[in-house]
Motif scaffolding. Sequence first.
Motif, PDB file in Angstrom:
ATOM      1  N   SER A  27       5.987   1.956  10.942  1.00  0.00           N
ATOM      2  CA  SER A  27       4.867   2.066  10.319  1.00  0.00           C
ATOM      3  C   SER A  27       4.555   0.766   9.312  1.00  0.00           C
ATOM      4  O   SER A  27       5.646   0.507   8.423  1.00  0.00           O
ATOM      5  CB  SER A  27       4.917   3.565   9.608  1.00  0.00           C
ATOM      6  N   PRO A  28       3.526   0.164   9.288  1.00  0.00           N
ATOM      7  CA  PRO A  28       2.481   0.469  10.436  1.00  0.00           C
ATOM      8  C   PRO A  28       2.619  -0.622  11.312  1.00  0.00           C
ATOM      9  O   PRO A  28       3.077  -1.504  11.203  1.00  0.00           O
ATOM     10  CB  PRO A  28       1.259  -0.025   9.396  1.00  0.00           C
ATOM     11  N   TYR A  30       0.257  -2.146  14.855  1.00  0.00           N
ATOM     12  CA  TYR A  30      -0.945  -2.293  15.267  1.00  0.00           C
ATOM     13  C   TYR A  30      -0.886  -2.854  16.747  1.00  0.00           C
ATOM     14  O   TYR A  30       0.060  -3.159  17.343  1.00  0.00           O
ATOM     15  CB  TYR A  30      -1.863  -3.388  14.440  1.00  0.00           C
ATOM     16  N   GLU A  44      -4.995   0.938  15.285  1.00  0.00           N
ATOM     17  CA  GLU A  44      -3.583   1.313  14.773  1.00  0.00           C
ATOM     18  C   GLU A  44      -3.058   2.370  15.701  1.00  0.00           C
ATOM     19  O   GLU A  44      -2.093   2.675  15.409  1.00  0.00           O
ATOM     20  CB  GLU A  44      -3.969   2.058  13.352  1.00  0.00           C
ATOM     21  N   SER A 132      -8.992  -3.496   5.988  1.00  0.00           N
ATOM     22  CA  SER A 132      -7.816  -3.705   5.077  1.00  0.00           C
ATOM     23  C   SER A 132      -7.038  -4.688   5.567  1.00  0.00           C
ATOM     24  O   SER A 132      -6.112  -5.275   4.588  1.00  0.00           O
ATOM     25  CB  SER A 132      -7.027  -1.983   5.158  1.00  0.00           C
ATOM     26  N   LEU A 133      -6.775  -5.323   6.890  1.00  0.00           N
ATOM     27  CA  LEU A 133      -5.868  -6.412   7.128  1.00  0.00           C
ATOM     28  C   LEU A 133      -6.415  -7.723   6.833  1.00  0.00           C
ATOM     29  O   LEU A 133      -5.666  -8.642   6.678  1.00  0.00           O
ATOM     30  CB  LEU A 133      -5.756  -6.301   8.760  1.00  0.00           C
ATOM     31  N   SER A 140      -7.099  -4.657  -1.821  1.00  0.00           N
ATOM     32  CA  SER A 140      -6.332  -3.721  -1.295  1.00  0.00           C
ATOM     33  C   SER A 140      -4.994  -3.769  -1.236  1.00  0.00           C
ATOM     34  O   SER A 140      -4.257  -5.023  -1.125  1.00  0.00           O
ATOM     35  CB  SER A 140      -6.828  -3.842   0.332  1.00  0.00           C
ATOM     36  N   ASN A 141      -4.256  -2.659  -1.642  1.00  0.00           N
ATOM     37  CA  ASN A 141      -2.807  -2.865  -1.773  1.00  0.00           C
ATOM     38  C   ASN A 141      -2.204  -2.508  -0.228  1.00  0.00           C
ATOM     39  O   ASN A 141      -1.290  -1.565  -0.142  1.00  0.00           O
ATOM     40  CB  ASN A 141      -2.188  -2.084  -2.646  1.00  0.00           C
ATOM     41  N   GLN A 142      -2.783  -2.839   0.763  1.00  0.00           N
ATOM     42  CA  GLN A 142      -2.385  -2.664   2.273  1.00  0.00           C
ATOM     43  C   GLN A 142      -1.668  -4.113   2.884  1.00  0.00           C
ATOM     44  O   GLN A 142      -1.768  -4.934   2.091  1.00  0.00           O
ATOM     45  CB  GLN A 142      -3.731  -2.341   3.142  1.00  0.00           C
ATOM     46  N   PRO A 143      -1.160  -3.651   3.973  1.00  0.00           N
ATOM     47  CA  PRO A 143      -0.456  -5.045   4.839  1.00  0.00           C
ATOM     48  C   PRO A 143      -1.826  -5.861   5.059  1.00  0.00           C
ATOM     49  O   PRO A 143      -2.847  -5.470   5.356  1.00  0.00           O
ATOM     50  CB  PRO A 143       0.252  -4.283   6.016  1.00  0.00           C
ATOM     51  N   LYS A 144      -1.290  -7.213   5.323  1.00  0.00           N
ATOM     52  CA  LYS A 144      -2.293  -8.323   5.544  1.00  0.00           C
ATOM     53  C   LYS A 144      -1.968  -8.618   6.856  1.00  0.00           C
ATOM     54  O   LYS A 144      -0.887  -8.919   7.095  1.00  0.00           O
ATOM     55  CB  LYS A 144      -2.207  -9.088   4.517  1.00  0.00           C
TER      56      LYS A 144
END
Length: 169
Positions: A27-28, A30, A44, A132-133, A140-144
Motif C-alpha cells: 500500500s499504496p 497503482y 488504485e 492526489s498523485l 495533499s499529504n498523499q504519495p506523488k
Amino acid sequence: MNPFVGVCQDLLTETQLRELLQQQAISPSYYFLRWSHQVSGIVEQLPDNFPSPEGQMFNCDRELRWKRQNNRYSVLVLSNTGEVPGFTSIVKDTENQENSENKSYWKTEQRPAYGYPPNETRFPRSRIYPESLDVRNSSSNQPKLAQRYFIAKPTATVHFVALTVDMPK
C-alpha cells in the motif's frame, strides 16, 4: 537501495499473474492497463476487465510490467529493493562481476513525474490519474507520482524508466 531488473522465469497464466500482482502489491499500489483500443489510466484497484494484454503495477518499491504472449504473460520487474524471488536478472553474472563491490549493475535516480493538466487539449480524455498523485498538488499529504531511472553503471545509459510513487515525508 539495491536496484534489480529481472524477468519472471516462466510465462504466467492469467491466474498466476493476478496472484503475483496481489503478492507484490504494497500500500499504496497503482495499476495502468493497456488494450488496443483504450487505456485504464492510473487506477488504485485492478478493474473488472483485468487482465489486459499489457500493463503495469507500481508502488514505492517496484514496478511490474506484463505483456501477453499467446495465452500467457511475460513479466518484467524493476525493483529498487533488491532481487525478487521467482525472477532472473537480465544482466549476466560476468557483466556484474566488475561491480561486485557495489553488488548491483544498476543505479537509480528518482524524479517527480508531471502529468498533463486537466485542460490540456492534445488528448481526448482529461486527467487519467488520481488528482492526489499530481506533484503540483502540494497541499495533499498523499504519495506523488514519480519516475525512477534504471541506469547501467558501466555505461551510464538509462535502460528503463519506471513509474513509482514518492511517499510523503
